[in-house]
Write an enzyme that holds these catalytic residues in place. Sequence first.
Site, PDB file in Angstrom:
ATOM      1  N   ASP A 289       8.041   2.300   2.719  1.00  0.00           N
ATOM      2  CA  ASP A 289       8.337   2.043   4.132  1.00  0.00           C
ATOM      3  C   ASP A 289       9.500   1.067   4.304  1.00  0.00           C
ATOM      4  O   ASP A 289       9.750   0.235   3.434  1.00  0.00           O
ATOM      5  CB  ASP A 289       7.094   1.481   4.843  1.00  0.00           C
ATOM      6  CG  ASP A 289       6.588   0.198   4.188  1.00  0.00           C
ATOM      7  OD1 ASP A 289       6.516   0.170   2.944  1.00  0.00           O
ATOM      8  OD2 ASP A 289       6.272  -0.766   4.905  1.00  0.00           O
ATOM      9  N   GLU A 290      10.165   1.196   5.426  1.00  0.00           N
ATOM     10  CA  GLU A 290      11.147   0.209   5.902  1.00  0.00           C
ATOM     11  C   GLU A 290      12.125  -0.229   4.816  1.00  0.00           C
ATOM     12  O   GLU A 290      12.442  -1.413   4.699  1.00  0.00           O
ATOM     13  CB  GLU A 290      10.407  -1.022   6.456  1.00  0.00           C
ATOM     14  CG  GLU A 290       9.507  -0.676   7.635  1.00  0.00           C
ATOM     15  CD  GLU A 290       8.640  -1.835   8.108  1.00  0.00           C
ATOM     16  OE1 GLU A 290       8.481  -1.974   9.316  1.00  0.00           O
ATOM     17  OE2 GLU A 290       8.097  -2.583   7.272  1.00  0.00           O
TER      18      GLU A 290
HETATM   19  C1  TNX Z   1       5.064  -2.310   9.921  1.00  0.00           C
HETATM   20  S1  TNX Z   1       3.470  -0.099   8.846  1.00  0.00           S
HETATM   21  C2  TNX Z   1       4.941  -2.386   8.539  1.00  0.00           C
HETATM   22  C3  TNX Z   1       4.360  -3.596   7.950  1.00  0.00           C
HETATM   23  C4  TNX Z   1       4.051  -4.644   8.969  1.00  0.00           C
HETATM   24  C5  TNX Z   1       3.455  -4.015  10.195  1.00  0.00           C
HETATM   25  C6  TNX Z   1       3.035  -5.004  11.231  1.00  0.00           C
HETATM   26  C7  TNX Z   1       4.404  -0.244   7.734  1.00  0.00           C
HETATM   27  C8  TNX Z   1       4.410   0.856   6.823  1.00  0.00           C
HETATM   28  N1  TNX Z   1       5.194  -1.337   7.687  1.00  0.00           N
HETATM   29  O1  TNX Z   1       5.225  -4.098   6.945  1.00  0.00           O
HETATM   30  O2  TNX Z   1       3.163  -5.555   8.415  1.00  0.00           O
HETATM   31  O3  TNX Z   1       4.391  -3.130  10.752  1.00  0.00           O
HETATM   32  O4  TNX Z   1       2.340  -4.391  12.282  1.00  0.00           O
END
Ligand code: TNX
Length: 466
Positions: A289-290
């Site tokens: 993710d991200e």
């Molecule tokens: C998004 S959900 C993220 C997390 C954060 C969260 C906080 C996801 C795959 N990545 O790194 O903790 O939002 O709500």
Amino acid sequence: MRAVLIGLAIVGCAPLETGDVVLIPAPSELAVDPGFLAPETLSADDDAVGALVAEQLGLALVAGGGDVELRLAGGLGLGREGYTLTIDAKGATVVAEEPAGLFYGAQTLRQLPDPWPRVRITDVPRFPWRGYMLDVARHFFGPEELRRAVDLASFHKLNRLHLHLTDDQGWRIELESWPDLTAIGGATEVGGGAGGFLTRAEYEALVDYAAARFVTIVPEIDLPGHVNAALASYPELNEDGVAAEPYTGTSVGFSALCLSCEATWPFVTDVLAEVAAMTPGGWLHVGGDEAYETPPEDYAAFMLQLRDFVRDDLGKTVIAWEEAGAAPLGGDFVAQVWRDEAGADAARAQGAALIQSPAEHAYLDMKYDLETGPGTVWAGLTDVRDAYDWDPGDDALGVEAPLWTEFVETRADIDLLTWPRLAGIAEIGWSPAGREWDEYRQRLAVHGQRLDALDVGYYRSPLVDW
Ligand code: TNX
């Protein structure tokens, strides 16, 4: 007392009546007959389940012919988790094809009022994947808290505990191959606290504890982003050869593996192999993710390399957050959907199985309302109704509710954010489609007394007449 067959659709929004049997998650079929049972003994075809649930139910374990009998039988057509439960003049009988079904029948017994009403229940889960996720990276929570999570999840017939073990703020699983990951990377957390980590022995003990309750531990090593704790532990994982500064804030998306560094692939494979070797469950979550600092082509190639290694060398199925749909993985992975952006559609189009964790319904770190407790708001306010009143769709592998812990520091915080929303997610995962909020909220009011008895500090939503 009424002797009626109560299907979910039939119950509709009628008010609860005295004598109604209130269960969460609701079973597939439930009939209540006149009469009661006050059992004292339990016998079981499976020794381990018998010993565990006799203790949970406060019954004496006997070798055979107990007031409560847990029986294994073939050819029921109820799958590995389904069961039937009959309480009549002779006693209580749970029949299932596998020990898991006996365990779930016993969890249903734990919810019956005293003395037990006579019931006939047939119960099969809707989805095979019913999960809870705890982020132990942003704030660390240790074995005692994790055992409690397993206890409460399994009481609600959830069968997966996903542990988000690594992130920018901390590395929480001890590994022989790269010991500084915890010696250095485990010593921080959001806000600058001392952090902590699970030793290998603690992790393995937790896996066993969970397995006895039919909960599979799903470890997540988040790659190629969310890796600052690793970069802070080993200089050679950084492009300039200098260890990153520890990070104790709450930003996301700024760190990335150095994919051109010589040490990186050995690091990745050592870590995943060691975690896999301690994990009997069939899944390894690799994050994905991200990864905003990794160029898209590099990301796609890396995720493919990861998937091949986990599948071919470690014999596990890869799970990754929906962004991994952008990589050419074919259908051979599981995508965990959280925002339903392009990645999720791409994963679906490739034929990946989907775990549904839509943030606006299933993210337990979202606040209920602006007044209440810890949490955040980026996906919106999520009251108990918002967490319950949605459907993952018949084609999902299942559901999972993540508790991210940037703003979660104590057991009281965990309890308030997790409960009662996780009970609703558990019902979504287990019970037949066609659920009704107005009917559920009445059952939840009764269920609150069970959470009280288990010492769970849940949120008393004004939407429920507790
Ligand atoms: C998004 S959900 C993220 C997390 C954060 C969260 C906080 C996801 C795959 N990545 O790194 O903790 O939002 O709500």
